[in-house]
Design a protein around this motif. Structure first.
Motif, PDB file in Angstrom:
ATOM      1  N   THR A 173       0.824  -1.214   0.000  1.00 59.58           N
ATOM      2  CA  THR A 173       0.000   0.000   0.000  1.00 59.58           C
ATOM      3  C   THR A 173       0.859   1.265   0.000  1.00 59.58           C
ATOM      4  OG1 THR A 173      -0.193  -0.080   2.411  1.00 59.58           O
ATOM      5  CG2 THR A 173      -1.959  -1.111   1.134  1.00 59.58           C
ATOM      6  N   GLU A 174       2.010   1.216   0.638  1.00 57.87           N
ATOM      7  CA  GLU A 174       2.868   2.407   0.618  1.00 57.87           C
ATOM      8  C   GLU A 174       3.498   2.588  -0.764  1.00 57.87           C
ATOM      9  OE1 GLU A 174       4.752   3.885   4.178  1.00 57.87           O
ATOM     10  OE2 GLU A 174       4.435   1.935   5.141  1.00 57.87           O
ATOM     11  N   PHE A 175       3.700   1.478  -1.463  1.00 54.79           N
ATOM     12  CA  PHE A 175       4.156   1.575  -2.862  1.00 54.79           C
ATOM     13  C   PHE A 175       3.158   2.411  -3.660  1.00 54.79           C
ATOM     14  CE2 PHE A 175       3.485  -0.070  -7.176  1.00 54.79           C
ATOM     15  CZ  PHE A 175       4.710   0.244  -7.744  1.00 54.79           C
ATOM     16  N   ALA A 176       1.894   2.037  -3.561  1.00 54.22           N
ATOM     17  CA  ALA A 176       0.856   2.739  -4.327  1.00 54.22           C
ATOM     18  C   ALA A 176       0.816   4.215  -3.948  1.00 54.22           C
ATOM     19  CB  ALA A 176      -0.501   2.083  -4.066  1.00 54.22           C
ATOM     20  N   MET A 177       0.841   4.498  -2.658  1.00 53.92           N
ATOM     21  CA  MET A 177       0.738   5.888  -2.199  1.00 53.92           C
ATOM     22  C   MET A 177       1.894   6.728  -2.722  1.00 53.92           C
ATOM     23  SD  MET A 177      -1.154   7.853  -0.344  1.00 53.92           S
ATOM     24  CE  MET A 177      -0.848   9.479  -0.994  1.00 53.92           C
ATOM     25  N   GLU A 178       3.090   6.184  -2.630  1.00 53.21           N
ATOM     26  CA  GLU A 178       4.262   6.979  -3.001  1.00 53.21           C
ATOM     27  C   GLU A 178       4.406   7.171  -4.500  1.00 53.21           C
ATOM     28  OE1 GLU A 178       4.563   8.661  -0.267  1.00 53.21           O
ATOM     29  OE2 GLU A 178       6.656   8.838  -0.866  1.00 53.21           O
ATOM     30  N   VAL A 179       3.999   6.185  -5.281  1.00 54.99           N
ATOM     31  CA  VAL A 179       4.019   6.381  -6.739  1.00 54.99           C
ATOM     32  C   VAL A 179       2.929   7.389  -7.108  1.00 54.99           C
ATOM     33  CG1 VAL A 179       3.752   5.238  -8.983  1.00 54.99           C
ATOM     34  CG2 VAL A 179       4.984   4.082  -7.136  1.00 54.99           C
ATOM     35  N   HIS A 180       1.800   7.276  -6.438  1.00 55.37           N
ATOM     36  CA  HIS A 180       0.700   8.217  -6.658  1.00 55.37           C
ATOM     37  C   HIS A 180       1.139   9.650  -6.316  1.00 55.37           C
ATOM     38  CE1 HIS A 180      -3.475   9.216  -7.290  1.00 55.37           C
ATOM     39  NE2 HIS A 180      -3.629   9.689  -6.071  1.00 55.37           N
ATOM     40  N   MET A 181       1.895   9.811  -5.248  1.00 54.28           N
ATOM     41  CA  MET A 181       2.348  11.156  -4.861  1.00 54.28           C
ATOM     42  C   MET A 181       3.196  11.792  -5.959  1.00 54.28           C
ATOM     43  SD  MET A 181       1.160  12.337  -2.015  1.00 54.28           S
ATOM     44  CE  MET A 181       2.134  13.459  -1.017  1.00 54.28           C
ATOM     45  N   ASP A 182       4.058  11.006  -6.591  1.00 58.50           N
ATOM     46  CA  ASP A 182       4.857  11.591  -7.671  1.00 58.50           C
ATOM     47  C   ASP A 182       3.986  11.944  -8.873  1.00 58.50           C
ATOM     48  OD1 ASP A 182       7.165  11.364  -6.123  1.00 58.50           O
ATOM     49  OD2 ASP A 182       8.382  10.845  -7.878  1.00 58.50           O
ATOM     50  N   ARG A 183       2.942  11.164  -9.098  1.00 57.58           N
ATOM     51  CA  ARG A 183       2.036  11.494 -10.206  1.00 57.58           C
ATOM     52  C   ARG A 183       1.250  12.771  -9.878  1.00 57.58           C
ATOM     53  NH1 ARG A 183      -1.913   8.146 -11.205  1.00 57.58           N
ATOM     54  NH2 ARG A 183      -2.259   9.336 -13.105  1.00 57.58           N
ATOM     55  N   ILE A 184       0.899  12.926  -8.606  1.00 63.64           N
ATOM     56  CA  ILE A 184       0.203  14.145  -8.193  1.00 63.64           C
ATOM     57  C   ILE A 184       1.111  15.361  -8.402  1.00 63.64           C
ATOM     58  CG2 ILE A 184      -0.658  15.411  -6.179  1.00 63.64           C
ATOM     59  CD1 ILE A 184      -1.728  12.727  -5.097  1.00 63.64           C
ATOM     60  N   ALA A 185       2.370  15.208  -7.944  1.00 63.10           N
ATOM     61  CA  ALA A 185       3.320  16.320  -8.077  1.00 63.10           C
ATOM     62  C   ALA A 185       3.438  16.728  -9.546  1.00 63.10           C
ATOM     63  CB  ALA A 185       4.682  15.914  -7.518  1.00 63.10           C
ATOM     64  N   GLU A 186       3.515  15.701 -10.384  1.00 64.68           N
ATOM     65  CA  GLU A 186       3.632  15.941 -11.822  1.00 64.68           C
ATOM     66  C   GLU A 186       2.431  16.734 -12.347  1.00 64.68           C
ATOM     67  OE1 GLU A 186       5.262  12.247 -13.727  1.00 64.68           O
ATOM     68  OE2 GLU A 186       3.267  12.394 -14.625  1.00 64.68           O
ATOM     69  N   GLN A 187       1.226  16.308 -11.940  1.00 65.99           N
ATOM     70  CA  GLN A 187       0.029  16.982 -12.451  1.00 65.99           C
ATOM     71  C   GLN A 187      -0.097  18.399 -11.927  1.00 65.99           C
ATOM     72  OE1 GLN A 187      -3.575  14.806 -12.848  1.00 65.99           O
ATOM     73  NE2 GLN A 187      -2.506  12.901 -13.316  1.00 65.99           N
ATOM     74  N   LEU A 188       0.444  18.626 -10.738  1.00 66.74           N
ATOM     75  CA  LEU A 188       0.382  19.983 -10.183  1.00 66.74           C
ATOM     76  C   LEU A 188       1.559  20.835 -10.647  1.00 66.74           C
ATOM     77  CD1 LEU A 188      -0.572  19.103  -6.496  1.00 66.74           C
ATOM     78  CD2 LEU A 188      -2.037  20.221  -8.173  1.00 66.74           C
ATOM     79  N   GLY A 189       2.503  20.191 -11.340  1.00 67.11           N
ATOM     80  CA  GLY A 189       3.714  20.911 -11.725  1.00 67.11           C
ATOM     81  C   GLY A 189       4.559  21.264 -10.523  1.00 67.11           C
ATOM     82  N   MET A 190       4.524  20.400  -9.518  1.00 69.00           N
ATOM     83  CA  MET A 190       5.241  20.674  -8.271  1.00 69.00           C
ATOM     84  C   MET A 190       6.448  19.768  -8.127  1.00 69.00           C
ATOM     85  SD  MET A 190       2.655  20.905  -5.062  1.00 69.00           S
ATOM     86  CE  MET A 190       3.612  21.465  -3.677  1.00 69.00           C
ATOM     87  N   CYS A 191       7.391  20.180  -7.329  1.00 69.76           N
ATOM     88  CA  CYS A 191       8.519  19.329  -6.976  1.00 69.76           C
ATOM     89  C   CYS A 191       8.006  18.251  -6.011  1.00 69.76           C
ATOM     90  CB  CYS A 191       9.579  20.194  -6.308  1.00 69.76           C
ATOM     91  SG  CYS A 191      10.784  19.250  -5.401  1.00 69.76           S
ATOM     92  N   PRO A 192       8.393  16.977  -6.230  1.00 69.11           N
ATOM     93  CA  PRO A 192       7.899  15.914  -5.347  1.00 69.11           C
ATOM     94  C   PRO A 192       8.297  16.117  -3.887  1.00 69.11           C
ATOM     95  CG  PRO A 192       9.562  15.049  -6.883  1.00 69.11           C
ATOM     96  CD  PRO A 192       9.243  16.449  -7.302  1.00 69.11           C
ATOM     97  N   VAL A 193       9.391  16.813  -3.673  1.00 66.22           N
ATOM     98  CA  VAL A 193       9.822  17.072  -2.289  1.00 66.22           C
ATOM     99  C   VAL A 193       8.888  18.100  -1.652  1.00 66.22           C
ATOM    100  CG1 VAL A 193      11.688  17.925  -0.823  1.00 66.22           C
ATOM    101  CG2 VAL A 193      12.219  16.538  -2.854  1.00 66.22           C
ATOM    102  N   ALA A 194       8.585  19.163  -2.400  1.00 65.54           N
ATOM    103  CA  ALA A 194       7.730  20.227  -1.858  1.00 65.54           C
ATOM    104  C   ALA A 194       6.339  19.684  -1.544  1.00 65.54           C
ATOM    105  CB  ALA A 194       7.643  21.375  -2.865  1.00 65.54           C
TER     106      ALA A 194
END
Ligand code: FES
Ligand code: FES
Lengths: 145, 701
Positions: free
Chosen positions: B340-361
């Motif tokens: 489940t943490e795999f899914a969440m963390e890959v999803h977070m990078d996809r979210i960052a991408e869609q928002l045009g945000m840095c994954p760290v921020a």
């Protein structure tokens, strides 16, 4: 079959096609040599034949004829690698350790990290992620020099 | 004061593991010992019609379900799995018959012909109509919040089976004793699990005892399965009246024993345009295989961790474990959380991408900090370190600069932020009521617990805790091999609880022992007063509040935290992704033994890299089609990159000397960090293992 086992001349009776691994464990009572896969992939069964590391699960006993075989028991208990594997936590569960130590024992003195990696590529360890094994081998090298 | 805690003292295992003197189950030969063999089903679903012996049965001991004196069930949680098939077959490799013979070659040459009537199997968890367990964790109002969110990001993520590949396969030997009892010795994590199962199997007339043998790796794979093989050996020993040893070869171990649950996780996440998490709707489906075994608890841990280490006011996690006609999946380091943490963390990078945000921020904005509440409504205490781990990992790796520098090359860098609850979930520890025992010896004390050494360093770490709590030298603390006849039932060796929970009971036992000695040496006490044993029970922290029905409250007494950064290179011709460097920053309270802790992180990280990149179980007709180490590959030295391990400290007041649990944490991070690094190279990957065949078919970003 006559051969030299851990420094002594021995004469062992077993079927020539029996795996050397089984002869060592059963006929010779040397259970330090482990079986992890039986197909030459894991290296847990590593022994030295005429100074070269081999997977004893792949070697028919016939090939031991006249050879010099060294198992983990043949290192005694004072080889620097043995103490360093314990000190550096290069052994966790320990099942890969005898094979790993024998594979490491034939690395040239002063082997680089890359040479150690390549030299141990045939020995699987599922516990350590290998880093502590490298530390153990390097510690043993510096202890030897 | 001896002060061994915090130092890398020499392991209690002694030199035996390095000299080959240490005996594992297969190394033991007893007079008159027979070898045991399991005859298994070759179909995924159906009924047994007939069994024929196509060999001379002289000298054989043959056991079927009718020989079971007690109940034909491997007692665990749900009690649905039989020791031996009666008529119904639910998966390939299900045990039907047991054979024993003095000669191993004769034993394995024996041919048994079984005829079946077959039924249509179910392999797809999404098509299965039977669920073992459903869980719903709800906080706030997810539907309305999603509807009102400025941005909604959806995605589905999948992970495959993973095989444990402990280098020592499963093995036990059972010994019929003169008093009519049976002792089973074997490679295992949980002697009291095996004892409970054996008691049911053998019935009240045959007392049983379980003793652990030195164990060549477990990782969860020797949590519940040894109860099965122990029962088989006990049945053969009882019927033959001789010691019986059963050692699986690698193929049998891979085909028949448990694996990590494959998972499908779907996210729908609502955010503000600035990147704040508003609502998370998460659906988790895991493939339980043919019997319930531990699926419901794996699902529980998996779903509790499914929202990741993030603050979100509205969450709904719906999870289910489905039955399929495949061998039961079971415990594997991480216990649902890596999926489940795999899914969440890959999803977070996809979210960052869609928002045009840095994954760290994005992570910095949403990471849980002390005082925040988790998806179960647990308020985090002072010792929550998500941000500290993230910042340290980003700074050490020069992440932001490399993210830019690698753009457009075949190199990628990715990270994952994660956490792991230590100890049993919710009220689990309270129900378990673990005990630890300390006996006075002439020199010091002996530890008698059921917590097993499986390589992780239980003996050493427990001895350090006792030595410092008593103020006696580390060398004067002995550790007994777990034996259900004498050891206190300190519970199973699972769930990152051996240090934090059992270690804490031992710390209290040692303090009590010290008080009783009142300044006398152990020898003086034994001479003047007599023998002394201290047995204490676990006391859960008073703040734990958990409701099993609503899944609300303090899911774990505390969490360990981590951030992994993976750098890798993609071979443009072979599509092989090769990690070149891994940084693992992890906070787990206080390292009792830094070198052992580092070994847990390094080993767990490499298992996680294998899970991400190499380890693929091919299932064909309900069975593992690649059950060898040639065809199922785990990382070798050449697949393992250089690692930078960083241990941050944030002490937990309920653990011994401030320690939390560590064993599982390291495997939660590598897989999502790998996939995020591959994404950075430009491939839209949503499933693992990321083998070249999969990467070749990935869409480019
Ligand atoms: S047992 Fe010989 S290589 Fe694995
Ligand atoms: S120490 Fe366990 S396999 Fe290497």
């Amino acid at each position: 079959m006559r051969f030299t086992l851990n420094g002594s001349a021995v004469d062992v009776a077993a079927h020539p096609m029996k795996r050397l691994l089984d002869v060592l464990r059963q006929e010779c009572g040397l259970t330090g040599t482990k079986e992890g896969c039986g197909e030459g992939e894991c290296g847990a069964c590593t022994v030295l034949i005429d100074g070269a590391p081999v997977c004893s699960c792949l070697v028919p006993f016939a090939q031991a004829d006249g050879a010099t075989v060294v198992t983990i028991e043949g290192l005694g208990g004072t080889h620097p690698l043995q103490q360093c594997f314990m000190d550096e936590v290069g052994a966790q569960c320990g099942i890969c350790t005898p094979g790993m130590i024998l594979a490491a024992a034939v690395l040239p003195a002063g082997a680089s990290l890359e040479e150690i990696r390549i030299g141990l590529a045939g020995n699987l360890c599922r516990c350590t992620g290998y880093s502590a094994i490298y530390r153990a081998v390097q510690a043993a090298q510096s202890r030897r020099t | 004061m001896t002060q061994s805690v915090g130092k890398s003292v020499s392991r209690k295992d002694g030199i035996g593991k390095a000299t080959g003197a240490t005996k594992y189950a297969d190394d033991v030969v007893l007079p008159g010992m027979l070898h045991g063999r399991t005859i298994r089903s070759t179909i995924p679903r159906g009924t047994v019609k007939s069994i024929r012996f196509d060999f001379d049965t002289t000298g054989f001991t043959i056991v079927d379900h009718r020989d079971i004196p007690g109940t034909n069930v491997v007692a665990l949680i749900r009690d649905d799995q039989p020791y031996l098939v009666e008529t119904e077959v639910q998966h390939v490799a299900e045990p039907i018959l047991l054979l024993a013979h003095a000669d191993r070659d004769v034993l394995f040459a024996a041919k048994v012909v079984i005829e079946y009537e077959t039924l249509e199997p179910v392999y797809d968890p999404l098509a299965s109509a039977v669920s073992f367990k459903e869980i719903s964790i709800e906080k706030g109002g997810v539907v309305a919040s999603l509807a009102g969110a400025e941005i909604v990001v959806e995605g589905e993520y999948r992970t495959g089976h993973q095989e444990h590949v402990y280098i020592e396969t499963n093995g036990v030997y059972a010994v019929p004793e003169e008093d009519g009892s049976i002792t089973v010795h074997g490679s295992m994590q949980c002697p009291f699990y095996a004892l409970k199962a054996l008691k049911g199997l053998m019935g009240p007339a045959t007392p049983v005892r379980v003793v652990q043998t030195e164990t060549g790796g477990g990782f969860g794979g020797k949590e519940e399965y040894p109860s099965m093989i122990a029962g088989h050996a006990a049945l053969l020993a009882m019927k033959s009246g001789r010691p019986v040893k059963i050692i699986y070869d690698r193929v049998e171990d891979m085909v028949a024993t448990t694996k990590r649950h494959p998972s499908i996780v779907r996210h729908r996440t609502g955010l503000t345009r600035a990147g704040q998490l508003i609502a998370m709707d998460v659906e988790v489906i895991i493939d339980g295989g043919a019997y319930a075994t531990l699926s419901e608890v794996v699902l529980s841990r998996g779903s509790i961790h499914a929202a990741g280490p993030y603050r979100c006011a509205h969450t709904h996690i719906r999870a289910r474990a489905m039955k399929t006609n495949t061998p039961p999946n079971g415990a594997f380091r991480g216990f649902g959380a890596p999926q489940t943490e795999f899914a969440m963390e890959v999803h977070m990078d996809r979210i960052a991408e869609q928002l045009g945000m840095c994954p760290v921020a994005l992570r910095e904005m949403n990471a849980l900090v002390p005082g925040d509440t988790t998806a179960t409504g647990q308020t985090l205490r002072r010792d929550a370190s998500a941000l500290e781990c993230l910042r340290e990992a980003v700074a050490r790796t020069d992440f932001i600069r490399k993210r830019e520098a690698y753009r457009g090359t075949s190199k990628g860098i990715g990270l994952a932020l994660f956490y792991h609850g230590a100890g049993f979930t919710g009220a689990g520890e309270e129900r378990l009521r673990s005990r630890a025992r300390l006996d006075l010896t002439g020199r010091g004390v002996r530890i008698l617990v059921a917590s097993t050494e499986i390589g992780q360093g239980t003996r050493t770490m427990h001895a350090q805790i006792v030595s410092d709590a008593m103020g006696i030298p580390y060398e004067d603390v002995e550790v007994a091999m777990p034996d259900t006849a004498v050891s206190a039932d300190s519970g199973p060796t699972v769930a990152s609880r051996t240090c934090m929970v059992v270690g804490r009971i031992l710390e209290r036992c040692a303090q009590e022992m010290k008080a009783r000695l009142a300044g006398r040496t152990p020898a003086e006490y034994l001479d003047t007063v007599g023998p002394l044993s201290v047995i204490l029970e676990h006391v859960p922290p008073p703040w734990i509040n958990w409701d099993d029905d609503t899944y609300q409250g303090d899911a774990y007494p505390t969490y360990a935290w981590g951030c992994d950064v993976v750098e890798l290179e993609l071979d443009p011709d072979t599509y092989e992704a090769r990690p070149t460097h891994v940084t693992a920053v992890q906070e787990f309270g206080r390292p009792i033994h830094p070198a052992l802790a580092q070994g847990q992180i390094e080993g767990g990280t490499v298992q996680g890299l294998g899970f991400a990149l190499l380890e693929r179980v091919v299932m064909r007709d309900g069975a593992m089609a690649n059950p060898t180490l040639t065809n199922y590959t785990i990382p070798t030295t050449l697949d393992t990159p250089a690692m930078d391990i960083v241990m941050l400290e944030n002490h937990y007041e309920g653990g011994p000397f401030g320690a939390k649990g560590l064993g599982e944490l390291p495997i939660d991070g590598p897989a999502p960090a790998v996939v995020n690094a591959i994404r950075h190279i430009g491939l839209d990957l949503r499933s693992i293992p990321a083998i070249p065949e999969t990467l070749l078919t990935c869409a480019s970003l």
